[in-house]
Design a protein around this motif. Structure first.
Motif, PDB file in Angstrom:
ATOM      1  N   ALA A  83       0.868  -1.169   0.000  1.00  0.00           N
ATOM      2  CA  ALA A  83       0.000   0.000   0.000  1.00  0.00           C
ATOM      3  C   ALA A  83       0.910   1.226   0.000  1.00  0.00           C
ATOM      4  O   ALA A  83       1.953   1.226   0.659  1.00  0.00           O
ATOM      5  CB  ALA A  83      -0.895  -0.010   1.236  1.00  0.00           C
ATOM      6  N   LYS A 105      -3.650  -1.579   3.914  1.00  0.00           N
ATOM      7  CA  LYS A 105      -4.497  -0.459   3.513  1.00  0.00           C
ATOM      8  C   LYS A 105      -4.880   0.399   4.720  1.00  0.00           C
ATOM      9  O   LYS A 105      -4.828   1.637   4.664  1.00  0.00           O
ATOM     10  CB  LYS A 105      -5.758  -0.978   2.823  1.00  0.00           C
ATOM     11  CG  LYS A 105      -6.759   0.106   2.459  1.00  0.00           C
ATOM     12  CD  LYS A 105      -8.022  -0.503   1.865  1.00  0.00           C
ATOM     13  CE  LYS A 105      -9.070   0.553   1.603  1.00  0.00           C
ATOM     14  NZ  LYS A 105     -10.324  -0.034   1.054  1.00  0.00           N
ATOM     15  N   GLN A 109      -3.938   4.358   5.368  1.00  0.00           N
ATOM     16  CA  GLN A 109      -4.924   5.405   5.605  1.00  0.00           C
ATOM     17  C   GLN A 109      -4.603   6.195   6.868  1.00  0.00           C
ATOM     18  O   GLN A 109      -4.783   7.419   6.911  1.00  0.00           O
ATOM     19  CB  GLN A 109      -6.317   4.789   5.693  1.00  0.00           C
ATOM     20  CG  GLN A 109      -6.810   4.256   4.348  1.00  0.00           C
ATOM     21  CD  GLN A 109      -8.115   3.485   4.455  1.00  0.00           C
ATOM     22  OE1 GLN A 109      -8.437   2.940   5.515  1.00  0.00           O
ATOM     23  NE2 GLN A 109      -8.861   3.437   3.372  1.00  0.00           N
TER      24      GLN A 109
END
Length: 255
Positions: A83, A105, A109
Protein backbone atom coordinates in the motif's frame (compact mmCIF):
# COMPACT_ATOMS: atom_id res chain seq x y z
CA UNK A 1 12.57 -9.17 7.97
CA UNK A 2 10.88 -11.38 5.37
CA UNK A 3 11.61 -9.13 2.38
CA UNK A 4 13.94 -6.33 1.31
CA UNK A 5 11.87 -3.23 0.47
CA UNK A 6 13.07 -1.52 -2.71
CA UNK A 7 11.75 1.21 -4.99
CA UNK A 8 11.99 0.31 -8.68
CA UNK A 9 12.25 2.93 -11.41
CA UNK A 10 9.92 1.57 -14.09
CA UNK A 11 9.46 4.59 -16.33
CA UNK A 12 9.64 3.37 -19.93
CA UNK A 13 10.38 -0.22 -18.89
CA UNK A 14 8.26 -3.24 -19.80
CA UNK A 15 6.25 -5.10 -17.16
CA UNK A 16 4.16 -8.15 -18.05
CA UNK A 17 0.54 -8.14 -16.88
CA UNK A 18 -1.62 -11.26 -17.22
CA UNK A 19 -5.33 -11.29 -16.43
CA UNK A 20 -8.53 -9.31 -16.85
CA UNK A 21 -11.09 -7.81 -14.53
CA UNK A 22 -10.96 -5.59 -11.46
CA UNK A 23 -7.71 -6.94 -9.99
CA UNK A 24 -5.84 -6.67 -13.30
CA UNK A 25 -7.24 -3.18 -13.94
CA UNK A 26 -6.01 -2.00 -10.54
CA UNK A 27 -2.52 -3.36 -11.22
CA UNK A 28 -2.50 -1.76 -14.68
CA UNK A 29 -3.35 1.64 -13.21
CA UNK A 30 -0.57 1.28 -10.65
CA UNK A 31 2.00 0.31 -13.29
CA UNK A 32 0.98 3.12 -15.63
CA UNK A 33 1.14 5.59 -12.75
CA UNK A 34 4.77 4.50 -12.24
CA UNK A 35 5.45 5.05 -15.95
CA UNK A 36 5.83 1.36 -16.88
CA UNK A 37 4.96 -0.08 -20.31
CA UNK A 38 2.39 -2.82 -19.75
CA UNK A 39 3.01 -5.78 -22.10
CA UNK A 40 1.83 -9.35 -22.65
CA UNK A 41 3.38 -12.63 -21.56
CA UNK A 42 5.52 -13.13 -24.66
CA UNK A 43 7.33 -9.81 -24.31
CA UNK A 44 10.77 -9.45 -22.78
CA UNK A 45 10.58 -8.09 -19.24
CA UNK A 46 12.18 -8.51 -15.84
CA UNK A 47 8.93 -8.24 -13.84
CA UNK A 48 5.47 -9.71 -14.22
CA UNK A 49 2.13 -9.54 -12.43
CA UNK A 50 -0.21 -12.50 -12.79
CA UNK A 51 -3.62 -11.23 -11.69
CA UNK A 52 -5.75 -14.24 -12.65
CA UNK A 53 -4.27 -17.03 -10.51
CA UNK A 54 -2.78 -18.85 -13.53
CA UNK A 55 -0.15 -21.08 -11.88
CA UNK A 56 1.05 -22.36 -15.26
CA UNK A 57 1.77 -18.79 -16.36
CA UNK A 58 3.63 -18.18 -13.11
CA UNK A 59 5.77 -21.26 -13.72
CA UNK A 60 6.51 -20.28 -17.33
CA UNK A 61 7.57 -16.78 -16.34
CA UNK A 62 9.75 -17.97 -13.48
CA UNK A 63 11.34 -20.45 -15.86
CA UNK A 64 12.42 -17.46 -17.95
CA UNK A 65 13.97 -15.77 -14.92
CA UNK A 66 11.16 -13.21 -14.58
CA UNK A 67 10.29 -12.04 -11.05
CA UNK A 68 6.56 -12.62 -10.52
CA UNK A 69 3.81 -11.20 -8.35
CA UNK A 70 0.77 -13.50 -8.24
CA UNK A 71 -2.27 -11.60 -6.96
CA UNK A 72 -3.66 -13.10 -3.72
CA UNK A 73 -1.13 -15.95 -3.90
CA UNK A 74 1.74 -14.89 -1.60
CA UNK A 75 3.30 -18.37 -1.70
CA UNK A 76 3.91 -17.89 -5.45
CA UNK A 77 5.24 -14.33 -5.22
CA UNK A 78 8.84 -13.26 -5.77
CA UNK A 79 7.76 -9.76 -4.78
CA UNK A 80 4.65 -8.16 -3.32
CA UNK A 81 3.03 -4.77 -3.98
CA UNK A 82 2.63 -2.54 -0.91
CA UNK A 83 0.00 0.00 0.00
CA UNK A 84 1.45 3.38 -1.00
CA UNK A 85 1.38 6.85 0.50
CA UNK A 86 2.36 9.23 -2.32
CA UNK A 87 3.80 12.64 -1.50
CA UNK A 88 5.94 12.79 -4.63
CA UNK A 89 8.91 12.53 -4.45
CA UNK A 90 8.32 11.03 -0.99
CA UNK A 91 6.89 7.51 -1.18
CA UNK A 92 5.96 5.45 1.87
CA UNK A 93 5.24 1.78 1.29
CA UNK A 94 3.40 -0.45 3.76
CA UNK A 95 3.70 -4.18 3.16
CA UNK A 96 2.71 -7.34 5.00
CA UNK A 97 4.37 -9.86 2.68
CA UNK A 98 0.94 -10.75 1.33
CA UNK A 99 -0.40 -11.66 4.78
CA UNK A 100 -3.15 -9.02 4.78
CA UNK A 101 -3.75 -6.39 2.12
CA UNK A 102 -6.53 -5.02 4.35
CA UNK A 103 -4.10 -4.34 7.18
CA UNK A 104 -1.65 -2.62 4.82
CA UNK A 105 -4.50 -0.46 3.51
CA UNK A 106 -5.64 0.48 7.03
CA UNK A 107 -2.12 1.48 8.04
CA UNK A 108 -1.72 3.51 4.85
CA UNK A 109 -4.92 5.40 5.60
CA UNK A 110 -3.70 6.20 9.13
CA UNK A 111 -0.34 7.44 7.83
CA UNK A 112 -2.10 9.55 5.17
CA UNK A 113 -3.79 11.59 7.88
CA UNK A 114 -0.44 12.34 9.58
CA UNK A 115 1.55 13.60 6.62
CA UNK A 116 1.14 17.15 5.23
CA UNK A 117 0.30 17.54 1.58
CA UNK A 118 3.48 19.62 1.12
CA UNK A 119 5.83 16.92 2.41
CA UNK A 120 7.08 16.32 -1.12
CA UNK A 121 7.92 20.01 -1.43
CA UNK A 122 10.22 19.68 1.61
CA UNK A 123 12.06 16.79 -0.03
CA UNK A 124 12.47 18.82 -3.21
CA UNK A 125 13.71 21.85 -1.27
CA UNK A 126 16.31 19.73 0.55
CA UNK A 127 17.45 18.21 -2.74
CA UNK A 128 17.86 21.64 -4.30
CA UNK A 129 19.81 22.79 -1.22
CA UNK A 130 22.18 19.79 -1.12
CA UNK A 131 25.23 21.77 -2.25
CA UNK A 132 24.53 24.52 0.26
CA UNK A 133 24.11 21.89 2.97
CA UNK A 134 27.49 20.35 2.12
CA UNK A 135 29.13 23.77 2.24
CA UNK A 136 27.46 24.62 5.56
CA UNK A 137 28.56 21.32 7.14
CA UNK A 138 31.55 19.90 5.20
CA UNK A 139 32.07 17.07 7.71
CA UNK A 140 29.70 14.17 6.93
CA UNK A 141 28.98 13.33 10.58
CA UNK A 142 28.31 16.97 11.47
CA UNK A 143 26.08 17.29 8.40
CA UNK A 144 24.02 14.23 9.38
CA UNK A 145 23.59 15.50 12.94
CA UNK A 146 22.51 18.91 11.70
CA UNK A 147 19.96 17.38 9.35
CA UNK A 148 18.68 15.12 12.13
CA UNK A 149 18.31 18.12 14.44
CA UNK A 150 16.55 20.16 11.77
CA UNK A 151 14.08 17.40 10.97
CA UNK A 152 13.43 16.45 14.61
CA UNK A 153 10.02 17.03 16.17
CA UNK A 154 9.71 20.77 16.72
CA UNK A 155 12.84 21.43 14.66
CA UNK A 156 13.04 24.23 12.08
CA UNK A 157 12.22 21.86 9.22
CA UNK A 158 10.05 19.35 11.12
CA UNK A 159 8.48 17.34 8.24
CA UNK A 160 5.11 17.23 9.99
CA UNK A 161 4.84 21.01 9.78
CA UNK A 162 2.76 21.87 6.75
CA UNK A 163 5.09 24.56 5.40
CA UNK A 164 8.50 23.18 6.45
CA UNK A 165 9.78 23.55 2.88
CA UNK A 166 9.62 27.32 3.30
CA UNK A 167 11.98 27.14 6.30
CA UNK A 168 14.95 25.40 4.64
CA UNK A 169 16.83 28.66 4.00
CA UNK A 170 16.26 29.83 7.58
CA UNK A 171 17.47 26.47 8.90
CA UNK A 172 20.64 26.70 6.79
CA UNK A 173 21.40 30.19 8.08
CA UNK A 174 20.71 29.42 11.74
CA UNK A 175 22.76 27.90 14.55
CA UNK A 176 22.24 24.18 14.99
CA UNK A 177 23.12 23.13 18.51
CA UNK A 178 20.48 20.52 19.16
CA UNK A 179 22.36 17.63 17.60
CA UNK A 180 23.15 14.91 20.14
CA UNK A 181 26.77 14.06 20.82
CA UNK A 182 28.82 12.26 23.44
CA UNK A 183 28.03 9.07 25.33
CA UNK A 184 24.54 8.24 26.59
CA UNK A 185 23.99 5.24 28.88
CA UNK A 186 20.61 3.50 28.67
CA UNK A 187 19.34 0.78 30.99
CA UNK A 188 16.60 -1.22 29.30
CA UNK A 189 13.73 -2.38 31.48
CA UNK A 190 12.26 -4.77 28.89
CA UNK A 191 13.38 -7.02 26.05
CA UNK A 192 10.34 -5.95 24.02
CA UNK A 193 11.16 -3.17 21.50
CA UNK A 194 7.57 -1.93 21.79
CA UNK A 195 8.37 -0.95 25.39
CA UNK A 196 11.12 1.48 24.37
CA UNK A 197 10.59 5.02 25.59
CA UNK A 198 10.24 7.72 22.96
CA UNK A 199 13.59 9.18 24.05
CA UNK A 200 15.38 5.84 23.71
CA UNK A 201 13.82 5.18 20.30
CA UNK A 202 15.00 8.61 19.08
CA UNK A 203 18.52 8.04 20.42
CA UNK A 204 18.70 4.66 18.68
CA UNK A 205 17.68 6.32 15.45
CA UNK A 206 20.40 8.97 15.79
CA UNK A 207 23.35 7.02 17.25
CA UNK A 208 26.59 6.58 15.32
CA UNK A 209 27.64 3.53 17.34
CA UNK A 210 26.12 1.31 20.00
CA UNK A 211 28.07 -0.53 22.67
CA UNK A 212 25.97 -3.19 24.33
CA UNK A 213 26.12 -6.19 26.60
CA UNK A 214 25.62 -9.61 24.95
CA UNK A 215 22.13 -10.03 26.44
CA UNK A 216 20.64 -6.97 24.71
CA UNK A 217 18.10 -8.43 22.24
CA UNK A 218 18.65 -8.16 18.50
CA UNK A 219 15.05 -6.91 18.19
CA UNK A 220 16.05 -3.76 20.10
CA UNK A 221 19.33 -3.31 18.23
CA UNK A 222 17.34 -3.52 14.98
CA UNK A 223 15.60 -0.28 15.95
CA UNK A 224 18.90 1.56 15.43
CA UNK A 225 20.12 3.02 12.15
CA UNK A 226 21.28 0.29 9.78
CA UNK A 227 24.68 1.96 9.39
CA UNK A 228 25.29 2.44 13.12
CA UNK A 229 28.18 0.33 14.44
CA UNK A 230 27.20 -2.36 16.97
CA UNK A 231 29.91 -3.40 19.43
CA UNK A 232 29.47 -6.12 22.06
CA UNK A 233 31.19 -5.11 25.31
CA UNK A 234 31.21 -6.08 28.98
CA UNK A 235 31.41 -2.52 30.27
CA UNK A 236 30.61 1.03 29.28
CA UNK A 237 33.28 2.47 26.97
CA UNK A 238 35.68 5.16 28.16
CA UNK A 239 36.83 8.16 26.20
CA UNK A 240 35.06 10.46 23.77
CA UNK A 241 34.25 9.43 20.21
CA UNK A 242 32.93 11.67 17.49
CA UNK A 243 29.17 11.85 17.20
CA UNK A 244 26.64 10.05 19.40
CA UNK A 245 27.55 6.82 21.22
CA UNK A 246 25.10 4.69 23.21
CA UNK A 247 25.78 2.17 25.96
CA UNK A 248 22.93 -0.36 26.33
CA UNK A 249 22.46 -2.84 29.14
CA UNK A 250 19.53 -4.69 30.60
CA UNK A 251 18.23 -3.63 34.00
CA UNK A 252 18.75 -6.14 36.78
CA UNK A 253 15.66 -8.20 37.47
CA UNK A 254 14.45 -8.36 41.02
CA UNK A 255 12.90 -11.53 42.40
Amino acid sequence: MHSLPVFLRLRGRAVILIGEGEAADAKRRLLERAGARVVGEEAEAALAIVANGDEAAVARLKGRGVLVNATDRPELCDFTLPAIVDRDPVLIAVGTGGASAGLAKALRQRIETLLPARLGALATALFEAREAIRMRWPDAAARRHAIDAGLAEGGPIDPLQGDADKSVATWLAGDIDRDARGLVAIRLASTDPDDLTLRTARLLGAADRIYHKPDVPVAILDRARADAARIIADAKPHGQEQGLTLWLEMAERRC
